[in-house]
Design an enzyme around this catalytic site. Structure first.
Site, mmCIF file in Angstrom:
data_model
loop_
_atom_site.group_PDB
_atom_site.id
_atom_site.type_symbol
_atom_site.label_atom_id
_atom_site.label_comp_id
_atom_site.label_asym_id
_atom_site.label_seq_id
_atom_site.Cartn_x
_atom_site.Cartn_y
_atom_site.Cartn_z
ATOM 1 N N GLU A 229 -6.900 0.824 179.535
ATOM 2 C CA GLU A 229 -7.154 0.935 178.080
ATOM 3 C C GLU A 229 -7.795 -0.114 177.838
ATOM 4 O O GLU A 229 -8.892 -0.140 177.021
ATOM 5 C CB GLU A 229 -6.049 1.035 177.350
ATOM 6 C CG GLU A 229 -6.358 1.213 175.700
ATOM 7 C CD GLU A 229 -4.706 1.419 175.091
ATOM 8 O OE1 GLU A 229 -4.907 1.625 174.024
ATOM 9 O OE2 GLU A 229 -3.823 1.702 175.846
ATOM 10 N N GLY A 258 1.057 1.267 169.155
ATOM 11 C CA GLY A 258 2.152 1.125 169.847
ATOM 12 C C GLY A 258 2.004 -0.222 170.890
ATOM 13 O O GLY A 258 2.832 -0.857 171.357
ATOM 14 N N GLN A 261 -4.059 -5.255 173.362
ATOM 15 C CA GLN A 261 -4.686 -5.469 174.737
ATOM 16 C C GLN A 261 -5.527 -6.642 174.327
ATOM 17 O O GLN A 261 -6.209 -6.767 173.226
ATOM 18 C CB GLN A 261 -5.441 -4.391 175.275
ATOM 19 C CG GLN A 261 -4.756 -3.132 175.735
ATOM 20 C CD GLN A 261 -4.367 -2.373 174.858
ATOM 21 O OE1 GLN A 261 -5.126 -1.962 173.845
ATOM 22 N NE2 GLN A 261 -3.135 -1.656 174.952
#
Length: 508
Positions: A229, A258, A261
């Site tokens: 991701e 949630g 990154q």
């Protein structure tokens, strides 16, 4: 008598002449054209009615997303998807790269924790690497994870997105248009059993109800690995910026509901290098290999962090809180009350805001970062995770923050580039309850009044940069929802990888 006869002869001549004129008109304008003209008004009404029934789609326009400025287009964005389905072409070239179709569509569904979104991409292959011509983006709420034990309901919720794909991709290219669905933190947190049932139902529905081939085999419908991701988001941003050159790339900080990154390409002096581990990602793209640092922090997305910050005060005052049924919280506005559930048995607790301000709220927020956790591989950012120091290994290049970073700062009038210190000052104003600084920003005061978590959320995103990632106060960050007309995030990067690997309809 002669006069009457003359009149009769004149009438006959007029009738013959009129007949000749009608015959000439019939020959010049066939019956089909009369039918089209006579039916044009009613057909227009039907078209308008059909348009009203279709979902509203955010169309990104015919902007060419390529590092090469020579190929940029200034075409009218309202006409970018009007290419004839039977002969798709490109404004940028007429001959495709050998072995590639001239036009390639790709579909990517982002099944996030707060909602699902489809991206309909249109690329050309004028050169070896794909060139983005157009993007259509359409979101829905809620996300797949909200369906929990209703797998079929979750799958059917995507029908609205798939209708957008059917409308936007030419019919004769449906079978050549790959699709993938990547779920993120929301389904990860739902648990393996529930998430598998939902993904199985989604795959069955896409395979049986729609013509688009699912790419990627078993990985075509999946919960995406957090490291992918982040790396796909890094590809997206640097592709759109034209920064895919070694040592010149931008860093990416993504904040979802949630998880969050971080991905960047650190540079080291001759005597040091990145430590080995799962955080090290070797990316082959084009003719180059990039050594990236990446990490995905599950549970540190904004929605999950908000829960942890609220629960933190319950844990601090646990005995008294359970006895009284309420607890005071410095991150919430003065006298604001709300009831939340906490613990494995979903106990009820009332939170009462004190409006104590940014510093007091930050005192709670910094505890959720676990900065004192044992650092097995030094140096660490937070929660015991290794990270090369940004102050030493990423000094002069751009830092891009997006998703919730953008959603929280832009409605309050922040510029697209601001320092971490300026973010702190914004948070100070919001947490103190000030409204004067926002009177010039349309709808800003209303947004603050309608969102009691604004102070908490801003304190968290500031803390994530300053406390978590240790970005200096004077360091500038950039935020964007779109770059050169395309959505930021991981979907474009994942789509580029998908069409490179899938190559469903190759041209000999």
């Amino acid at each position: 008598m002669n006069t009457a006869k003359s009149r009769k002869t004149l009438l006959i001549k007029c009738a013959v002449g009129a007949s000749a004129i009608l015959l000439l008109l019939w020959l010049l304008f066939p019956n089909e054209r009369y039918q089209q003209l006579s039916g044009s008004q009613s057909n227009t009404g039907v078209a308008e009615q059909q348009q009203q029934q279709r979902p509203s789609v955010e169309h990104q326009g015919n902007t060419v997303m390529t590092p090469d400025p020579k190929t940029e287009s200034s075409a009218d964005p309202t006409t970018s998807s009007s290419t004839s389905p039977s002969s798709p072409d490109s404004e940028h070239c007429s001959t495709p790269h050998p072995g590639r179709p001239l036009i390639q569509y790709a579909l990517m569904i982002d099944a996030g924790s707060s909602g699902s979104r489809i991206h309909v991409y249109r690329f050309n292959f004028c050169r070896e690497q794909p060139e983005l011509e157009d993007e259509v983006f359409y979101p829905i709420e809620p996300g797949l994870s909200s369906y929990k034990d209703d797998a079929e309901g979750a799958a059917k919720s995507l029908d609205e997105l798939m209708q957008v794909a059917l409308d936007k991709v030419p019919a004769d290219l449906h079978h050549c248009t790959p699709i993938e669905l990547k779920a993120t933190a929301g389904l990860r947190l739902l648990g393996e059993s529930r998430s598998k049932k939902i993904l199985d139902a989604v795959r069955t529905r896409l395979e049986t109800q729609y013509p688009f081939p699912i790419a990627g085999g078993e990985n075509g419908i999946e919960i995406m690995d957090g490291k992918d991701e982040g790396v796909y988001a890094w590809i997206t941003v640097n592709y759109l910026l034209g920064s895919l050159k070694k040592g010149g790339s931008a860093a990416v900080f993504d904040l979802g509901g949630g998880s969050t990154q971080i991905v960047f390409e650190p540079t080291f002096d001759d005597e040091s290098a990145m430590a080995e581990g799962e955080h090290k990602y070797l990316l082959d793209y084009g003719e180059s290999q990039y050594t990236l640092y990446q990490h995905s922090y599950l549970g540190y997305g904004l929605n999950e962090a908000r829960k942890r910050i609220k629960n933190e005060m319950i844990e601090t005052w646990k005995d008294e809180a359970e006895r009284s049924g309420h607890v005071y919280h410095p991150c919430l506005p003065a006298n604001h009350t709300e009831t939340i559930t906490y613990g494995d048995d979903d106990k009820k607790m009332t939170l009462i805001g004190t409006g104590a301000g940014h510093a007091q709220c930050r005192g709670v927020v910094e505890r959720v970062f676990n900065k004192d956790k044992i650092c097995a591989l030094s140096p660490c950012a937070f929660d015991g995770m290794y990270q090369p120091p940004i102050t030493e290994t990423f000094t002069a290049r751009d830092l891009y923050v997006f998703s919730f970073f953008y959603d929280l700062t832009q409605p309050l009038g922040m510029p697209s580039e601001f320092s971490v210190q300026e973010l702190a000052e914004l948070t100070e104003s919001v947490c103190s309850g000030e409204t004067q600084p926002f009177k010039h920003v349309p709808d800003a005061i209303e947004a603050l009044m309608n969102k009691p978590d604004y102070c908490l959320d801003l304190t968290y995103i500031h803390g994530l940069l300053r406390i978590g990632y240790d970005v200096p106060p004077e360091r500038l960050v950039r935020t964007a929802k779109k770059i050169r007309g395309a959505e930021t995030g991981w979907c474009l990067g994942a789509s580029i990888a998908m069409i490179d690997e899938a190559q469903i309809c190759q041209v000999n």
